[in-house]
Motif scaffolding. Structure first.
Motif, PDB file in Angstrom:
ATOM      1  N   VAL A  15       0.875  -1.007  -0.259  1.00 35.26           N
ATOM      2  CA  VAL A  15       0.317   0.605   0.016  1.00 35.26           C
ATOM      3  C   VAL A  15       0.686   1.027  -0.148  1.00 35.26           C
ATOM      4  O   VAL A  15       0.540   2.296  -0.186  1.00 35.26           O
ATOM      5  CB  VAL A  15      -0.886   0.298   1.283  1.00 35.26           C
ATOM      6  N   VAL A  16       1.914   1.255   0.886  1.00 33.30           N
ATOM      7  CA  VAL A  16       2.952   2.599   0.555  1.00 33.30           C
ATOM      8  C   VAL A  16       3.492   2.779  -0.162  1.00 33.30           C
ATOM      9  O   VAL A  16       3.493   3.344  -1.196  1.00 33.30           O
ATOM     10  CB  VAL A  16       4.001   2.399   2.355  1.00 33.30           C
ATOM     11  N   GLU A  17       3.771   1.328  -1.451  1.00 33.30           N
ATOM     12  CA  GLU A  17       4.806   1.649  -2.609  1.00 33.30           C
ATOM     13  C   GLU A  17       3.567   1.792  -3.563  1.00 33.30           C
ATOM     14  O   GLU A  17       3.697   3.041  -4.108  1.00 33.30           O
ATOM     15  CB  GLU A  17       5.057   0.214  -3.452  1.00 33.30           C
ATOM     16  N   HIS A  18       1.645   1.630  -3.247  1.00 31.65           N
ATOM     17  CA  HIS A  18       0.897   2.679  -4.259  1.00 31.65           C
ATOM     18  C   HIS A  18       0.949   4.132  -4.068  1.00 31.65           C
ATOM     19  O   HIS A  18       0.237   4.491  -5.004  1.00 31.65           O
ATOM     20  CB  HIS A  18      -0.285   1.533  -4.293  1.00 31.65           C
ATOM     21  N   PHE A  19       0.810   3.753  -2.317  1.00 32.61           N
ATOM     22  CA  PHE A  19       0.444   5.317  -2.478  1.00 32.61           C
ATOM     23  C   PHE A  19       1.467   6.470  -2.878  1.00 32.61           C
ATOM     24  O   PHE A  19       1.589   7.358  -3.404  1.00 32.61           O
ATOM     25  CB  PHE A  19       0.102   5.561  -0.700  1.00 32.61           C
ATOM     26  N   GLU A  20       2.861   5.789  -3.223  1.00 36.58           N
ATOM     27  CA  GLU A  20       3.745   7.110  -3.883  1.00 36.58           C
ATOM     28  C   GLU A  20       2.984   7.984  -5.299  1.00 36.58           C
ATOM     29  O   GLU A  20       3.014   8.443  -5.507  1.00 36.58           O
ATOM     30  CB  GLU A  20       5.299   6.608  -3.306  1.00 36.58           C
ATOM     31  N   GLU A  21       2.858   6.847  -5.842  1.00 35.93           N
ATOM     32  CA  GLU A  21       2.276   6.730  -7.142  1.00 35.93           C
ATOM     33  C   GLU A  21       0.926   7.784  -7.195  1.00 35.93           C
ATOM     34  O   GLU A  21       1.232   8.278  -8.197  1.00 35.93           O
ATOM     35  CB  GLU A  21       1.483   5.711  -8.129  1.00 35.93           C
ATOM     36  N   HIS A  22       0.270   7.925  -6.162  1.00 36.09           N
ATOM     37  CA  HIS A  22      -1.044   8.639  -6.104  1.00 36.09           C
ATOM     38  C   HIS A  22      -0.828  10.487  -6.107  1.00 36.09           C
ATOM     39  O   HIS A  22      -0.286  10.301  -5.588  1.00 36.09           O
ATOM     40  CB  HIS A  22      -1.798   7.937  -5.202  1.00 36.09           C
ATOM     41  N   ASP A  23      -1.512  10.510  -6.553  1.00 34.55           N
ATOM     42  CA  ASP A  23      -1.964  12.039  -7.458  1.00 34.55           C
ATOM     43  C   ASP A  23      -2.591  12.750  -5.336  1.00 34.55           C
ATOM     44  O   ASP A  23      -3.873  12.033  -4.626  1.00 34.55           O
ATOM     45  CB  ASP A  23      -2.336  12.882  -8.376  1.00 34.55           C
ATOM     46  N   PRO A  24      -2.876  13.876  -4.931  1.00 33.59           N
ATOM     47  CA  PRO A  24      -3.346  14.011  -3.425  1.00 33.59           C
ATOM     48  C   PRO A  24      -4.764  13.541  -3.966  1.00 33.59           C
ATOM     49  O   PRO A  24      -5.521  13.056  -3.113  1.00 33.59           O
ATOM     50  CB  PRO A  24      -2.962  15.343  -3.292  1.00 33.59           C
ATOM     51  N   GLU A  25      -6.091  13.930  -4.848  1.00 32.97           N
ATOM     52  CA  GLU A  25      -7.073  13.732  -5.228  1.00 32.97           C
ATOM     53  C   GLU A  25      -7.277  12.328  -4.321  1.00 32.97           C
ATOM     54  O   GLU A  25      -8.284  11.714  -4.325  1.00 32.97           O
ATOM     55  CB  GLU A  25      -7.859  14.127  -6.067  1.00 32.97           C
ATOM     56  N   THR A  26      -6.541  11.140  -5.195  1.00 38.75           N
ATOM     57  CA  THR A  26      -6.734   9.563  -5.267  1.00 38.75           C
ATOM     58  C   THR A  26      -6.353   9.312  -3.691  1.00 38.75           C
ATOM     59  O   THR A  26      -7.656   9.341  -3.052  1.00 38.75           O
ATOM     60  CB  THR A  26      -5.996   8.903  -6.335  1.00 38.75           C
ATOM     61  N   LEU A  27      -5.584   9.690  -3.323  1.00 40.51           N
ATOM     62  CA  LEU A  27      -5.497   9.734  -1.459  1.00 40.51           C
ATOM     63  C   LEU A  27      -6.264   9.835  -0.855  1.00 40.51           C
ATOM     64  O   LEU A  27      -7.411   9.194   0.345  1.00 40.51           O
ATOM     65  CB  LEU A  27      -4.231  10.383  -1.108  1.00 40.51           C
ATOM     66  N   ARG A  28      -7.267  11.006  -1.166  1.00 39.94           N
ATOM     67  CA  ARG A  28      -7.891  11.913  -0.837  1.00 39.94           C
ATOM     68  C   ARG A  28      -9.687  10.967  -0.826  1.00 39.94           C
ATOM     69  O   ARG A  28     -10.052  11.138   0.082  1.00 39.94           O
ATOM     70  CB  ARG A  28      -8.534  13.196  -0.650  1.00 39.94           C
ATOM     71  N   ASN A  29     -10.057  10.239  -1.652  1.00 42.61           N
ATOM     72  CA  ASN A  29     -10.700   9.726  -2.276  1.00 42.61           C
ATOM     73  C   ASN A  29     -10.763   8.459  -1.205  1.00 42.61           C
ATOM     74  O   ASN A  29     -11.817   7.444  -0.827  1.00 42.61           O
ATOM     75  CB  ASN A  29     -11.033   8.830  -3.850  1.00 42.61           C
ATOM     76  N   ILE A  30      -9.508   7.433  -1.754  1.00 44.60           N
ATOM     77  CA  ILE A  30      -9.074   6.645  -0.134  1.00 44.60           C
ATOM     78  C   ILE A  30      -9.530   6.588   1.104  1.00 44.60           C
ATOM     79  O   ILE A  30     -10.404   5.478   1.659  1.00 44.60           O
ATOM     80  CB  ILE A  30      -7.678   6.234  -0.409  1.00 44.60           C
ATOM     81  N   VAL A  31      -9.200   8.278   1.837  1.00 45.66           N
ATOM     82  CA  VAL A  31      -9.812   8.003   3.053  1.00 45.66           C
ATOM     83  C   VAL A  31     -11.721   8.612   3.258  1.00 45.66           C
ATOM     84  O   VAL A  31     -11.954   8.530   4.092  1.00 45.66           O
ATOM     85  CB  VAL A  31      -9.435   9.328   3.942  1.00 45.66           C
ATOM     86  N   ALA A  32     -12.067   8.638   2.010  1.00 43.32           N
ATOM     87  CA  ALA A  32     -13.060   8.719   2.219  1.00 43.32           C
ATOM     88  C   ALA A  32     -14.282   7.612   1.952  1.00 43.32           C
ATOM     89  O   ALA A  32     -15.124   7.487   2.945  1.00 43.32           O
ATOM     90  CB  ALA A  32     -14.009  10.226   0.882  1.00 43.32           C
TER      91      ALA A  32
END
Length: 125
Positions: A15-32
């Protein structure tokens, strides 16, 4: 610039490795997605699959890390944009940084007499 946040120990390495590739919007979608506990097509498939296998504490840790990393990436983007604005302003001003008002007014006399830089006259004749 601040260093990126450290993931909690509960967050799986993949998950940590994948998160490095994501933009902030995608990361916020994961939080939601974690907060709503509902299916969403706005998150990567590996997240939906990973959440099925994780306990609630790990899901919260993943979401917390996603939120912190999104914030960090936003700050990096803002700093980069500010740097680019400053560089563009400098280029528009001929490449020289502009002096501020306090730098322009000094109490020192100007040495702009345009006279010769070597000693001349009857004494050195």
């Amino acid at each position: 610039m601040a260093s990126p946040p450290m993931p909690p120990d509960q967050v799986p390495d993949f998950v940590v490795e994948h998160f490095e590739e994501h933009d902030p919007e995608t990361l916020r979608n994961i939080v939601a997605y974690e907060a709503q506990r509902a299916r969403s097509t706005e998150v990567p498939k590996y997240i939906t699959e990973a959440f099925v296998m994780q306990n609630d504490e790990t899901k919260r840790a993943i979401a917390s890390y996603a939120r912190d990393l999104a914030s960090h990436k936003d700050q990096q983007a803002e700093a980069l944009a500010e740097q680019r604005r400053a560089e563009a302003e400098a280029a528009a001003d001929g490449g020289e940084p502009q002096a501020t008002g306090s730098e322009q007014s000094t109490d020192e006399p100007d040495d702009d007499d345009d006279g010769p830089s070597f000693a001349t006259g009857p004494m050195f004749g």
